[in-house]
Design a protein around this motif. Structure first.
Motif, PDB file in Angstrom:
ATOM      1  N   THR A 138      20.396  77.387  52.396  1.00 17.66           N
ATOM      2  CA  THR A 138      20.563  77.003  53.800  1.00 17.66           C
ATOM      3  C   THR A 138      20.719  78.233  54.683  1.00 17.66           C
ATOM      4  OG1 THR A 138      21.596  74.877  53.235  1.00 17.66           O
ATOM      5  CG2 THR A 138      22.016  75.747  55.446  1.00 17.66           C
ATOM      6  N   ASP A 161      16.468  75.193  53.885  1.00 17.12           N
ATOM      7  CA  ASP A 161      17.035  74.231  54.813  1.00 17.12           C
ATOM      8  C   ASP A 161      17.604  75.034  55.980  1.00 17.12           C
ATOM      9  OD1 ASP A 161      16.531  72.027  53.108  1.00 17.12           O
ATOM     10  OD2 ASP A 161      18.347  72.494  51.966  1.00 17.12           O
ATOM     11  N   ILE A 163      19.809  75.075  59.665  1.00 17.51           N
ATOM     12  CA  ILE A 163      20.711  74.443  60.609  1.00 17.51           C
ATOM     13  C   ILE A 163      20.904  75.396  61.785  1.00 17.51           C
ATOM     14  CG2 ILE A 163      22.711  75.292  59.274  1.00 17.51           C
ATOM     15  CD1 ILE A 163      24.283  72.896  60.330  1.00 17.51           C
ATOM     16  N   SER A 180      12.499  69.576  61.951  1.00 19.13           N
ATOM     17  CA  SER A 180      13.165  69.654  60.651  1.00 19.13           C
ATOM     18  C   SER A 180      14.422  70.517  60.683  1.00 19.13           C
ATOM     19  CB  SER A 180      12.198  70.209  59.599  1.00 19.13           C
ATOM     20  OG  SER A 180      11.086  69.354  59.422  1.00 19.13           O
ATOM     21  N   GLU A 182      18.060  71.147  61.465  1.00 22.87           N
ATOM     22  CA  GLU A 182      19.255  70.341  61.744  1.00 22.87           C
ATOM     23  C   GLU A 182      20.021  70.950  62.913  1.00 22.87           C
ATOM     24  OE1 GLU A 182      23.533  69.187  59.626  1.00 22.87           O
ATOM     25  OE2 GLU A 182      21.894  70.034  58.419  1.00 22.87           O
ATOM     26  N   LYS A 183      20.463  70.121  63.830  1.00 23.78           N
ATOM     27  CA  LYS A 183      21.207  70.599  65.003  1.00 23.78           C
ATOM     28  C   LYS A 183      22.706  70.472  64.744  1.00 23.78           C
ATOM     29  CE  LYS A 183      17.082  70.552  66.898  1.00 23.78           C
ATOM     30  NZ  LYS A 183      16.355  69.648  65.980  1.00 23.78           N
TER      31      LYS A 183
END
Length: 389
Positions: A138, A161, A163, A180, A182-183
């Motif tokens: 991430t 991933d 964010i 795609s 993430e917020k």
């Protein structure tokens, strides 16, 4: 004829946007109409009376006395996004070298160059430079401007991933950001979830030492931190403490400071973010065009201290007025134009924080133009007036 002074070497392709017919490039001019610079520190410079604009061929303007310029009605232009790809590529490089110990391994191989058993030594020693893959990990992106969006989208392509957090996400950035990503609702959420963290926010009084003891205390243990934005965003004392505690396993930064040198798990590069020929050319072109459009027509685009305000040129004279952003200014300006029987073809007024800017296109001008300008300056809160024919 406008005189432009350059305080650094500016890519010729940018300066060519300032044609010789109307512009003179004089690197030693004492009273220039405009200044173009890159990293030169202007804070100790006197701002001459003729100076109308400053253009920074890059995104950050920490080396420009923006407040002093604002007080004198001088727009400070920059080139947002002009070096975004260059910085993005360096961030991705930092991401990989934070994991794979490429720098350490390369330096070690050089250190054993004279070994008579080189191949054997390499095979036995390479286990000391094992590092994880980024696939499936991430990445937290703090700041989703031009650079942050490019980094976030590229990290998705690497199989990470992602964010992101940005409370001031612009509409333009939102359009370009992959759905795609993430917020997150806070920086604390980002640092708690991320294996890798990259910072892409401006440095100012509010963001200085964003990464401090408190935020490090909420960070996922073993995270790798990348800072290719500004050095002052990270409190170095807090960083070193976080590394001793194992909170930050590696720190990669483009801003050398003495206390960061000599640490095994800190890699420092010499401010290479925008150091590509493509970036320098892009930024030079952008700011030269911004400067030209302002000096010719009074149009403002990409100013850090004044609002965007543009009116297409239609051949008619125009007057620009910058002033402090207070009530009833339009009425006071209108009264002066009425006094001189000037018919206004178009008026655009935009504001940004404490400053406002007007472009007033006129169907006619009075014979006593100097008195008109004098009356406009007599209005309380007016900072600068320009008459453009």
């Amino acid at each position: 004829m406008f005189t432009i002074r350059t305080l650094n070497n500016i890519a010729p392709i940018g300066l060519h946007k300032l044609p010789d017919k109307h512009f003179k490039i004089d690197n030693n001019a004492e009273n220039p109409d405009g200044i173009i610079l890159r990293s030169f520190d202007m804070h100790n410079m006197e701002l001459n009376d003729r100076l109308m604009a400053v253009a920074r061929a890059g995104a950050g303007t920490n080396n420009v006395p923006v407040e002093r310029c604002s007080q004198r009605g001088i727009p400070v232009f920059n080139a947002p996004g002009g070096n975004a790809n260059a910085v993005k590529e360096l961030v991705l490089t930092g991401l990989l070298i934070s994991s794979r110990r490429i720098v350490d391994g390369s330096q070690w191989v050089q250190s054993i160059a004279n070994s008579e058993t080189l191949e054997k030594d390499i095979e036995s020693g390479k286990k000391n430079f094992i590092g994880p893959e980024v696939l499936g990990k991430t990445l937290g992106v703090i700041g989703l401007g031009a650079i942050g969006v490019l980094v976030a989208n590229a990290a998705l392509d690497l199989g990470m991933d992602v964010i992101g957090y940005d409370p001031f996400l612009s509409l333009e950035s939102a359009w370009h950001l992959s759905p795609s990503v993430e917020k997150a609702d806070s920086m604390e959420e980002v640092v708690a979830k991320s294996d890798y963290i990259t910072i892409h926010i401006p440095l100012n009084a509010k963001t200085k030492n964003t990464f401090n003891d408190d935020l490090f205390g909420k960070t996922k243990k073993g995270a790798r931190l990348l800072n290719f934005a500004r050095g002052g965003l990270v409190d170095n004392t807090a960083l070193l403490s976080a590394m001793e505690q194992g909170i930050i396993s590696r720190y990669i930064t483009d801003f050398p400071e003495k206390e960061l040198l000599g640490h095994e798990n800190i890699i420092v590069t010499p401010h290479l973010g925008a150091s590509t020929p493509e970036s320098e050319e892009n930024c030079a072109i952008m700011v030269a065009e911004e400067l030209r459009d302002y000096l010719y027509f009074g149009n403002i685009k990409n100013s850090v201290n004044f609002p965007n305000c543009t009116v297409p040129y239609n051949g008619k004279p125009r007057i620009t007025v910058s002033h402090r952003n207070i009530v009833n200014m339009i009425g006071q300006l209108g009264a002066v134009f009425t006094k001189y029987s000037i018919n206004i073809d178009k008026l655009v007024n935009n504001s940004k924080c404490e400053l406002a800017y007007n472009i007033i296109v006129c169907d006619n001008l009075p014979e006593n133009e100097a008195e008109l300008i004098q009356d406009l300056y007599a209005i309380n809160s007016v900072i600068k007036v320009r008459l453009l024919k």
